[in-house]
Write a protein that holds these residues in place. Structure first.
Motif, mmCIF file in Angstrom:
data_model
loop_
_atom_site.group_PDB
_atom_site.id
_atom_site.type_symbol
_atom_site.label_atom_id
_atom_site.label_comp_id
_atom_site.label_asym_id
_atom_site.label_seq_id
_atom_site.Cartn_x
_atom_site.Cartn_y
_atom_site.Cartn_z
ATOM 1 N N GLU A 298 26.111 0.975 48.951
ATOM 2 C CA GLU A 298 25.176 -0.044 48.476
ATOM 3 C C GLU A 298 24.591 0.324 47.116
ATOM 4 N N ALA A 299 24.417 1.636 46.868
ATOM 5 C CA ALA A 299 23.895 2.060 45.568
ATOM 6 C C ALA A 299 24.846 1.696 44.442
ATOM 7 N N LYS A 300 26.139 1.706 44.736
ATOM 8 C CA LYS A 300 27.142 1.356 43.739
ATOM 9 C C LYS A 300 27.427 -0.145 43.714
ATOM 10 N N ASN A 301 27.057 -0.835 44.786
ATOM 11 C CA ASN A 301 27.344 -2.268 44.910
ATOM 12 C C ASN A 301 26.082 -2.993 45.378
ATOM 13 N N PRO A 302 25.102 -3.159 44.508
ATOM 14 C CA PRO A 302 23.802 -3.712 44.910
ATOM 15 C C PRO A 302 23.864 -5.142 45.425
ATOM 16 N N ASN A 303 24.955 -5.846 45.166
ATOM 17 C CA ASN A 303 25.062 -7.221 45.668
ATOM 18 C C ASN A 303 25.614 -7.283 47.083
#
Length: 429
Positions: A63-68
């Motif tokens: 999630e940190a790398k893909n906030p969406n």
């Protein structure tokens, strides 16, 4: 765990009914487009509290790398996992990403419950590991971690017997039997040279070495009655030579937890397990257990038809509304060094060779030994076994049961072969 079934019959039936109720779905051609806005994916898995915490770390890193993309975890223990998943699939409410097991992969994939994972990169996977989740119709599961079937040996018991173990790269099934029988004869009462050799995995290895297989790629049986008779005759030879414990001890051991079985309690000098169980068994036994290759027909490791087994798989629901994002998460789990450093060997040794090399310095000594073994046999591994077809979940239990009957002397090897095949065919039908 001995090479035997540990599956719930209710779960198997529920899974079969659920996937039977699911209409076949096509995934279309080409790669699915990513969503424009925020996406929420549900992710289910089973395991211990330690695994739950570690898996949440994996989610946080992604999630940190893909906030969406938001990942919602759904987890529990093995006993209730498959009943819950079957209910969810039947009600068209399956999680987007699913931790999958080989025994159920065929059930769900063959009837359209799983997404074809066209966009997950397996270029850094050993071919056998990459193909483990592939059916005739496509890739429906990605290996979360690799195991191999091994013979674990207790060096203290072997040494006490005075019987040396043959070179594991060249020993045969006959040499294994003779060695185990000699250890039993020269050990104190209550110690057996080998634990039982039972279940679908050892049966499949035997068949592969004889030019056959447990299943074929089209979902049928890859062996006949004569082939099975030879296997059960070997079991009778193990019994008669006292290479393995009595049938009553085998039965008791089958219902015991791993840390209470014969290898863990220093009653077996050798036993057959999956490679990733080395740490737990060494801890329980208080011994630095050794890993050895299983024997072969020809006495050549290169023709032993060893195979990698996925400890678990990553799959996605065919009903997910976000196939691109689901595959992106699976790709992260399978190929990210960061994910590998978080998960280490909890789900087995990573299938991605670069991830495997990156995490090696961080593994415990026993996990490092397992990882080295996985690498050492890379050139000896045969083709990936066929994915078990729908209806095959009870097969390991069937083979184990008839194996036990042979050890009790209540049935002949020929009868065991005939009846086991009849029962297996009825489950596949």
């Amino acid at each position: 765990m001995l090479l035997r079934a540990r599956k719930s019959t209710i779960s198997k039936m529920a899974a079969a009914l659920a996937v039977s109720a699911l209409a076949l779905t096509g995934c279309g051609s080409g790669s699915p487009a990513a969503s424009d806005g925020p996406v929420t994916l549900r992710f289910s898995w089973w395991g211990s509290d330690v695994r739950h915490k570690m898996t949440q770390e994996l989610i946080d890193a992604f999630e940190a790398k893909n906030p969406n993309i938001n990942i919602e975890g759904e987890y529990g223990d093995w006993s209730g996992y498959w009943d819950k998943l079957a209910t969810q699939v039947a009600s068209q409410d399956a999680p987007d990403i699913i931790q999958m097991d080989a025994q159920y992969l065929g059930e769900y994939a063959d009837r359209g419950a799983l997404l074809e994972l066209k966009d997950v990169d397996l270029s850094k996977f050993d071919k056998a590991a990459a193909d483990a989740g592939r059916t005739q119709d496509g890739l429906y599961a990605v290996t979360a971690g690799m195991n191999a079937m091994v013979v674990m040996a207790n060096p203290a018991l072997v040494s006490a017997s005075g019987v040396p173990l043959p070179d594991d790269s060249s020993w045969t099934w006959d040499e294994y039997l003779e060695t185990a029988a000699s250890i039993t004869a020269k050990s104190k009462d209550g110690v057996s040279g080998s634990g039982p050799i039972t279940g679908d995995a050892s049966f499949n290895l035997w068949m592969r070495q004889h030019g056959k297989s447990l299943f074929t790629n089209d979902g049928g049986l890859g062996f006949d009655e004569a082939d099975a008779t030879e296997y059960f005759e070997y079991q009778a030879s193990l019994r008669d030579a006292k290479a393995v414990p009595s049938a009553s001890v085998i039965t008791e051991d089958a219902s015991a937890s791993v840390d209470q079985q014969g290898l863990a309690t220093n009653r077996y000098a050798m036993a057959w397990y999956w490679s990733n169980q080395l740490g737990a068994l060494s801890k329980a036994s208080g011994q630095a257990l050794e890993i050895h290759r299983p024997p072969s027909v020809e006495g050549k490791a290169s023709s032993a038809e060893q195979f990698y087994k996925a400890s678990q798989f990553w799959s996605a629901s065919s009903k997910t509304k976000h196939p691109a994002e689901a595959q992106k998460f699976i790709d992260f789990l399978a190929n990210s060094v960061e994910a590998g450093e978080i998960g280490l060997a909890d789900r087995g040794i990573p299938g991605n060779s670069e991830v495997r090399a990156a995490i090696a310095p961080k593994l415990t000594p026993t996990d490092a030994l397992t990882a080295k073994f996985i690498d050492d046999i890379a050139d000896e591994v045969g083709e990936a076994p066929a994915v078990p077809p729908a209806g095959s979940s009870p097969v390991s239990e069937v083979l184990t049961r008839y194996n036990t009957e042979v050890h009790f002397g209540r049935i002949s090897p020929q009868e065991a072969a005939k009846k086991s095949i009849e029962e297996i065919k009825s489950t596949l039908a």
